[in-house]
Write a protein that holds these residues in place. Structure first.
Motif, PDB file in Angstrom:
ATOM      1  N   GLU A 497     -24.288  10.145   3.977  1.00 16.99           N
ATOM      2  CA  GLU A 497     -23.214   9.810   4.917  1.00 16.99           C
ATOM      3  C   GLU A 497     -22.640  11.080   5.510  1.00 16.99           C
ATOM      4  O   GLU A 497     -22.379  11.169   6.721  1.00 16.99           O
ATOM      5  CB  GLU A 497     -22.126   9.006   4.178  1.00 16.99           C
ATOM      6  N   ARG A 498     -22.507  12.090   4.556  1.00 18.84           N
ATOM      7  CA  ARG A 498     -21.939  13.346   5.024  1.00 18.84           C
ATOM      8  C   ARG A 498     -22.842  13.991   6.079  1.00 18.84           C
ATOM      9  O   ARG A 498     -22.391  14.355   7.156  1.00 18.84           O
ATOM     10  CB  ARG A 498     -21.773  14.296   3.820  1.00 18.84           C
ATOM     11  N   SER A 499     -24.139  14.026   5.746  1.00 21.63           N
ATOM     12  CA  SER A 499     -25.063  14.630   6.709  1.00 21.63           C
ATOM     13  C   SER A 499     -25.112  13.816   7.998  1.00 21.63           C
ATOM     14  O   SER A 499     -25.132  14.365   9.104  1.00 21.63           O
ATOM     15  CB  SER A 499     -26.472  14.774   6.092  1.00 21.63           C
ATOM     16  N   ARG A 500     -25.076  12.526   7.797  1.00 20.82           N
ATOM     17  CA  ARG A 500     -25.078  11.658   8.978  1.00 20.82           C
ATOM     18  C   ARG A 500     -23.821  11.876   9.795  1.00 20.82           C
ATOM     19  O   ARG A 500     -23.900  12.024  11.041  1.00 20.82           O
ATOM     20  CB  ARG A 500     -25.195  10.208   8.542  1.00 20.82           C
ATOM     21  N   ARG A 501     -22.742  12.009   9.098  1.00 24.26           N
ATOM     22  CA  ARG A 501     -21.496  12.224   9.814  1.00 24.26           C
ATOM     23  C   ARG A 501     -21.476  13.598  10.487  1.00 24.26           C
ATOM     24  O   ARG A 501     -21.021  13.736  11.624  1.00 24.26           O
ATOM     25  CB  ARG A 501     -20.309  12.096   8.851  1.00 24.26           C
ATOM     26  N   ILE A 502     -21.968  14.533   9.763  1.00 26.48           N
ATOM     27  CA  ILE A 502     -22.024  15.874  10.351  1.00 26.48           C
ATOM     28  C   ILE A 502     -22.896  15.844  11.609  1.00 26.48           C
ATOM     29  O   ILE A 502     -22.540  16.402  12.653  1.00 26.48           O
ATOM     30  CB  ILE A 502     -22.567  16.883   9.314  1.00 26.48           C
ATOM     31  N   SER A 509     -19.810  16.382  19.275  1.00 25.77           N
ATOM     32  CA  SER A 509     -19.363  17.671  19.793  1.00 25.77           C
ATOM     33  C   SER A 509     -20.225  18.077  20.995  1.00 25.77           C
ATOM     34  O   SER A 509     -19.711  18.530  22.030  1.00 25.77           O
ATOM     35  CB  SER A 509     -19.486  18.751  18.695  1.00 25.77           C
ATOM     36  N   THR A 510     -21.505  17.864  20.834  1.00 19.70           N
ATOM     37  CA  THR A 510     -22.414  18.163  21.937  1.00 19.70           C
ATOM     38  C   THR A 510     -22.064  17.291  23.131  1.00 19.70           C
ATOM     39  O   THR A 510     -21.975  17.774  24.290  1.00 19.70           O
ATOM     40  CB  THR A 510     -23.884  17.902  21.491  1.00 19.70           C
ATOM     41  N   LYS A 511     -21.918  16.049  22.836  1.00 18.92           N
ATOM     42  CA  LYS A 511     -21.563  15.114  23.923  1.00 18.92           C
ATOM     43  C   LYS A 511     -20.240  15.524  24.555  1.00 18.92           C
ATOM     44  O   LYS A 511     -20.066  15.491  25.764  1.00 18.92           O
ATOM     45  CB  LYS A 511     -21.457  13.685  23.379  1.00 18.92           C
ATOM     46  N   LEU A 512     -19.345  15.897  23.679  1.00 16.22           N
ATOM     47  CA  LEU A 512     -18.037  16.290  24.179  1.00 16.22           C
ATOM     48  C   LEU A 512     -18.152  17.532  25.045  1.00 16.22           C
ATOM     49  O   LEU A 512     -17.518  17.623  26.116  1.00 16.22           O
ATOM     50  CB  LEU A 512     -17.114  16.546  22.982  1.00 16.22           C
ATOM     51  N   GLU A 513     -18.952  18.467  24.606  1.00 19.07           N
ATOM     52  CA  GLU A 513     -19.168  19.690  25.373  1.00 19.07           C
ATOM     53  C   GLU A 513     -19.809  19.341  26.705  1.00 19.07           C
ATOM     54  O   GLU A 513     -19.386  19.823  27.776  1.00 19.07           O
ATOM     55  CB  GLU A 513     -20.088  20.655  24.554  1.00 19.07           C
ATOM     56  N   THR A 570      -9.159  14.534  17.795  1.00 26.17           N
ATOM     57  CA  THR A 570      -8.603  14.155  16.487  1.00 26.17           C
ATOM     58  C   THR A 570      -9.710  13.710  15.534  1.00 26.17           C
ATOM     59  O   THR A 570      -9.784  14.135  14.378  1.00 26.17           O
ATOM     60  CB  THR A 570      -7.595  13.001  16.655  1.00 26.17           C
ATOM     61  N   SER A 571     -10.506  12.816  16.118  1.00 25.11           N
ATOM     62  CA  SER A 571     -11.598  12.330  15.246  1.00 25.11           C
ATOM     63  C   SER A 571     -12.554  13.456  14.911  1.00 25.11           C
ATOM     64  O   SER A 571     -13.104  13.526  13.788  1.00 25.11           O
ATOM     65  CB  SER A 571     -12.320  11.140  15.892  1.00 25.11           C
ATOM     66  N   ASN A 572     -12.649  14.335  15.895  1.00 24.06           N
ATOM     67  CA  ASN A 572     -13.481  15.463  15.625  1.00 24.06           C
ATOM     68  C   ASN A 572     -12.902  16.313  14.509  1.00 24.06           C
ATOM     69  O   ASN A 572     -13.629  16.729  13.587  1.00 24.06           O
ATOM     70  CB  ASN A 572     -13.618  16.281  16.930  1.00 24.06           C
TER      71      ASN A 572
END
Ligand SMILES: Nc1ncnc2c1ncn2[C@@H]1O[C@H](COP(=O)(O)OP(=O)(O)OP(=O)(O)O)[C@@H](O)[C@H]1O
Length: 954
Positions: A497-502, A509-513, A570-572
């Motif tokens: 989950e962690r890796s998936r979440r990361i 983040s990429t999308k956001l960028e 925030t979610s980020n």
């Protein structure tokens, strides 16, 4: 009751006396105030007529047949024809059979007269008068003078005479007739005896009359003839009178004969030969007829004039009688010759009358014989009757004894019946009791069965629980493993989950960028477009508004985008934090575990320190608690006054009991004593004040009372012996206080259970067992045993001085594994007590019941044990012995002699609490005061320090 012989004799005597009475009755004269011309009167006249026989013979003397005719009864039988003249028969020898035996004594006076006759002229003259008349004889045999009439009552009846006859010699009573005189002289009854004698003597008299007549004929014929005729007339008159009496009364011949016999007694001395013959032939002649030496007839002096003979007591009638003038006397003036009587003719008549008399005598003899025969028959009959009576009395006695036997048998049978009935009642009672006991036994068996079932169920439940526990530990292990597996899986999942979440975060983040870049490009493009537009603005304002709107919309979109950007940021950030957290979790967790372990070790150490401290504090608490109890006193006295019961009768007035310090822990009670009357009559009452450790009023509840004693119960748990006992009169509330459902015993057991449970965490395990015994008649009976064995099974008290323990050997001990078991135990004891109480009514008030609770505590950690006894005694005041013993014990304990005598554990080894129970009624006031005084004594007693019964386990 006399003997038959005596009875017979008495009857005979009665019959004789009756006969005598009848005879006497036949001679009764009717009382008359005027004396009739009786022969007695004539005798006096005859005495006087010796000198003047001629004088007025015809006129004065009645003709010969006249007097007899006066008394003659027409029915009188004619005399038998004459066979012999009296003169002829006078010469005959008298037969013995005609002379009845006589035991009559010779009258002393007569004897004296006979002896002294010739010497005493007056007596001789009086004696001569006796020759003529028995009446004159009677006069002469007296003192020569007539006694005063007041002293010498002449008997009016023959009975009267009979009664006076025995006194006549002493009292000189004047007889009424010659017959009476005869009786008086002889002092015995004149009945049958003289009859046969008179025959002979009468003949003598007649003979003498004749001789005398002849003699007188030579000298003074007239006088003699008068005398003879007078005597004959007198005799005849007497005979006629006797005939008359005989005819009238039927049994007066003897009386008549007595008259004759007296005349013959006078005649006897006249003829010596005849007299001697008479004596020779009839030696049993009555003593009154013993011949007396009398002067011969020629020498007989003339009797004195009647007036001189009776001068002192001259009858007025007689003295005044005109007849007196008709008799001859010296002073009589005889002028004309007096014709003489025909003596022969008179004799013939007299003879015929004599024959008549004789016939009558014979008939009378025959009758007498008949009577005697009848008498003997009656005697025989009487004897037979006596025998029958004896037999009857014997049979009566036998019947009586039979009746007594029957009565005894009846009473025996009744008693046996009563016994049988009583026995039957007892048997019915026994059966009823047995039935009740059987019923109770069945109930007990049922209860035991139920208990057994419950126990089995419990065991089964335990087994199940154990199985469940085993299962649960397996399950727990599995669960733990599963949990580890899950944890592992979770960890893997978490890592994924962690890796998936990361990855997601990176994508975002990429999308956001990209979006930012795009947005920047868009903005630049927009700016260019703006410029373009601005350029075009000038070109067109419309385009500007449009642009404005577009700008607004774009602003709006921008704000939205900005918001989205923020949320994304925030979610980020969250994701970043999460990612950071997830990245740092492994280390933290291991660190946390290590911390936790460390802290746990510290906590355990702290807990151990705390536990040790707690135990030390528990020991300290116990010590302090005990010190507090000691300070309160090892023997404490509580007083409890029960309320007036609603069921109390109206006349049961309440006593005046006050509680001066009526607070929550009142310690005083004031009781107004009974009224006392002083010598001056003033009525006073005194108030008695008492103070105890605690006083509970009528409104107090068991809960309040228990709160005061719960500390003592705690002492029992702490290993001290505790004795709580109630003392008070019957009905004062001992049972209510101790064994009622919310009484001290159930509450104490509940408290012990609760405390024992609480102490379990301190390592203590307690077990409890209860016994209930009764002290009755100095014996211990087990109240928890079988009802039938209550008085049979004996319990011994054993005291181990080394272990300082007292045990009851033989008493049933019931394990109290739950607080409720004590109720069953109490109910069982109560039932056994009531069964015992029905056997003896006084048992309740004379017995003491003792509940013993044995507590054994073990501490698994410290290895300590504590053994304590809680005891409940119910002491009844009614037993003075118990009271004094209890007083002695407590007194001895106060002086340090605790080992001398023990009641339960009320000694220095224990803590003792005494309840003095008080009835609120006026009727029980004196018992109330006694109880309170005794309780005060106990309260003033100091008992040494209690020692804890603690042993350290080896
Ligand atoms: N404090 C109280 N409150 C109400 N009722 C009471 C109280 N004390 C006693 N009673 C009642 O008084 C009556 C007599 O009491 P109890 O039977 O306990 O006397 P007791 O002293 O045990 O008599 P005994 O010596 O004869 O056994 C009972 O009916 C009881 O219920």
């Amino acid at each position: 009751m006399g003997s038959p012989r005596k009875l017979e004799r008495r009857n005979v005597v009665d019959m004789e006396s009756n006969e005598n009475c009848a005879t006497k009755a036949s001679s009764l004269r009717q009382p008359s105030k005027i004396p009739p011309p009786t022969p007695a009167k004539g005798l006096f006249e005859m005495s006087a007529s010796d000198n003047n026989a001629r004088a007025a013979a015809a006129s004065m003397m009645p003709p010969p047949g006249l007097i007899p005719m006066k008394h003659k009864v027409s029915g009188l039988p004619e005399p038998a024809p004459k066979r012999k003249t009296l003169a002829e028969r006078a010469g005959e020898t008298r037969t013995n059979g005609a002379a009845p035996p006589s035991s009559r004594p010779v009258n002393g006076a007569v004897k004296a007269a006979a002896i002294a006759g010739p010497r005493n002229p007056s007596l001789s003259s009086s004696t001569s008068s006796r020759n003529i008349s028995s009446s004159s004889y009677a006069s002469s045999t007296s003192n020569g003078s007539r006694p005063p009439s007041s002293l010498n009552h002449r008997p009016q009846t023959a009975m009267g005479h009979a009664r006076s006859a025995s006194q006549s010699v002493v009292s000189n009573m004047r007889p009424a007739t010659a017959m009476e005189n005869h009786s008086a002289v002889n002092g015995s009854r004149a009945g049958i005896v003289p009859i046969s004698i008179s025959t002979y003597q009468f003949a003598d008299t007649l003979q003498l009359r004749k001789q005398r007549g002849r003699y007188d004929n030579q000298s003074n014929y007239i006088s003699d003839g008068w005398l003879s005729s007078r005597a004959a007339q007198s005799t005849q008159a007497q005979a006629q009178s006797q005939f008359h009496s005989k005819t009238l009364r039927g049994s007066s011949l003897s009386t008549a004969f007595q008259n004759l016999s007296i005349s013959s007694a006078l005649a006897e001395p006249r003829d010596g030969a005849a007299n001697l013959n008479g004596e020779a032939e009839c030696p049993k002649t009555p003593s009154s007829y013993i011949p007396r030496k009398l002067p011969s007839t020629p020498q007989i002096p003339l009797p004195p004039h009647p007036s001189t003979l009776i001068s002192p007591y001259k009858t007025p009638n007689r003295s005044n009688s005109p007849i007196k003038e008709m008799f001859l006397s010296r002073s009589s003036n005889i002028t004309a010759p007096v014709p003489a009587f025909d003596v022969d003719d008179r004799f013939e008549k007299v003879e015929s009358q004599y024959a008549q008399l004789r016939g009558m005598i014979e008939r009378s003899n025959t009758e007498r014989n008949d009577m005697e025969e009848r008498l003997s028959l009656q005697k025989i009959r009487l004897n037979e009757l006596e025998v029958i009576r004896t037999q009857l009395s014997a049979s009566n006695n036998a019947l009586h004894s039979e009746l007594e036997d029957a009565k005894v048998k009846l009473s025996t049978t009744t008693m046996a019946l009563d016994d049988a009935r009583r026995k039957h009642t007892y048997e019915v009672d026994d059966l009823r009791r047995k039935h009740r006991h059987d019923h109770d036994d069945l109930k007990d068996a049922h209860r035991k069965e139920m208990e057994r079932l419950r126990r089995e169920t419990q065991e089964e439940a335990d087994t199940l629980r154990r199985q469940a526990e085993t299962g649960s530990s397996t399950l727990r292990q599995a669960h733990r493993e599963e949990l580890a597996e899950v944890e592992r899986r979770m960890k893997a999942a978490l890592d994924d989950e962690r890796s998936r979440r990361i990855q997601e975060v990176q994508e975002i983040s990429t999308k956001l960028e990209l979006h930012r870049q795009n947005t920047g490009l868009d903005i630049e493009q927009k700016d260019r477009e703006n410029d373009q537009l601005r350029k075009e603005l000038s070109q067109s304002h419309a385009d500007f508004d449009r642009q404005k709107e577009l700008n607004a919309s774009l602003k709006h979109s921008l704000s939205e985008a900005h918001a989205n950007n923020l949320s994304f940021e925030t979610s980020n950030k969250a994701m970043k934090a999460k990612i950071d957290f997830l990245e740092s979790d492994n280390q933290a967790q291991s660190q946390a575990f290590a911390d936790l372990h460390k802290r746990m070790q510290e906590a355990i150490e702290a807990a151990e320190v705390a536990h040790a401290k707690l135990r030390a504090e528990e020991t300290l608490r116990r010590k302090l608690h005990n010190q507090v109890q000691e300070l309160k006193g090892n023997i404490r006295v509580f007083c409890r006054v029960r309320p007036t019961l609603p069921s109390a009768a109206e006349e049961e007035l309440p006593a005046k009991i006050d509680f001066p310090d009526s607070s929550e822990d009142a310690k005083e009670v004031a009781v107004q004593g009974p009224e006392q009357k002083s010598a001056l009559g003033k009525i006073t009452t005194s108030t008695h004040n008492f103070s105890f450790d605690r006083v509970f009023g009528p409104s107090s509840q068991n809960s309040a009372v228990f709160s005061e004693i719960s500390q003592l119960v705690q002492s029992a748990l702490d290993g001290y012996n505790v004795c709580i006992f109630c003392y008070g009169q019957t009905g004062s509330g001992k049972t209510f206080t101790m064994t009622s459902p919310d009484g001290m015993i159930p509450r104490a057991v509940s408290q012990i259970y609760a405390s024992a449970t609480a102490l379990e965490e301190k390592g203590w395990r307690y077990s409890m067992a209860g016994s209930f015994v009764e002290v009755y008649n100095e014996d211990l009976n087990d109240l928890l045993g079988e009802p039938g064995e209550l008085d049979k099974k004996k319990i011994e008290i054993r005291h181990d001085t080394d272990k300082k323990r007292t045990e009851l050997k033989g008493a049933e001990s019931v394990v109290l594994d739950s607080a409720d078991r004590v109720h069953e135990l109490l109910a069982r004891a109560s039932k056994n007590r009531s069964v015992a109480a029905t056997k003896a009514n006084e048992r309740s008030s004379r017995s003491h019941s003792v509940f013993i609770l044995r507590l054994i505590g073990e501490n698994g950690i410290t290895g300590e044990t504590s053994t304590g006894y809680g005891e409940r005694l119910k002491e009844t005041q009614n037993i003075n012995k118990s009271l004094s013993c209890l007083g002695d014990v407590i007194g001895a304990l106060g002086q340090g002699g605790g080992g001398m005598c023990r009641i339960g554990t009320a000694s220095g080894q224990s803590k003792t609490l005494m309840f003095v129970m008080i009835s609120p009624l006026q009727a029980h006031l004196s018992e109330t005061l006694t109880s309170l005084k005794f309780a005060t004594k106990v309260h003033n007693t100091h008992i040494g320090t209690a020692k804890k019964q603690t042993r350290v386990k080896d």
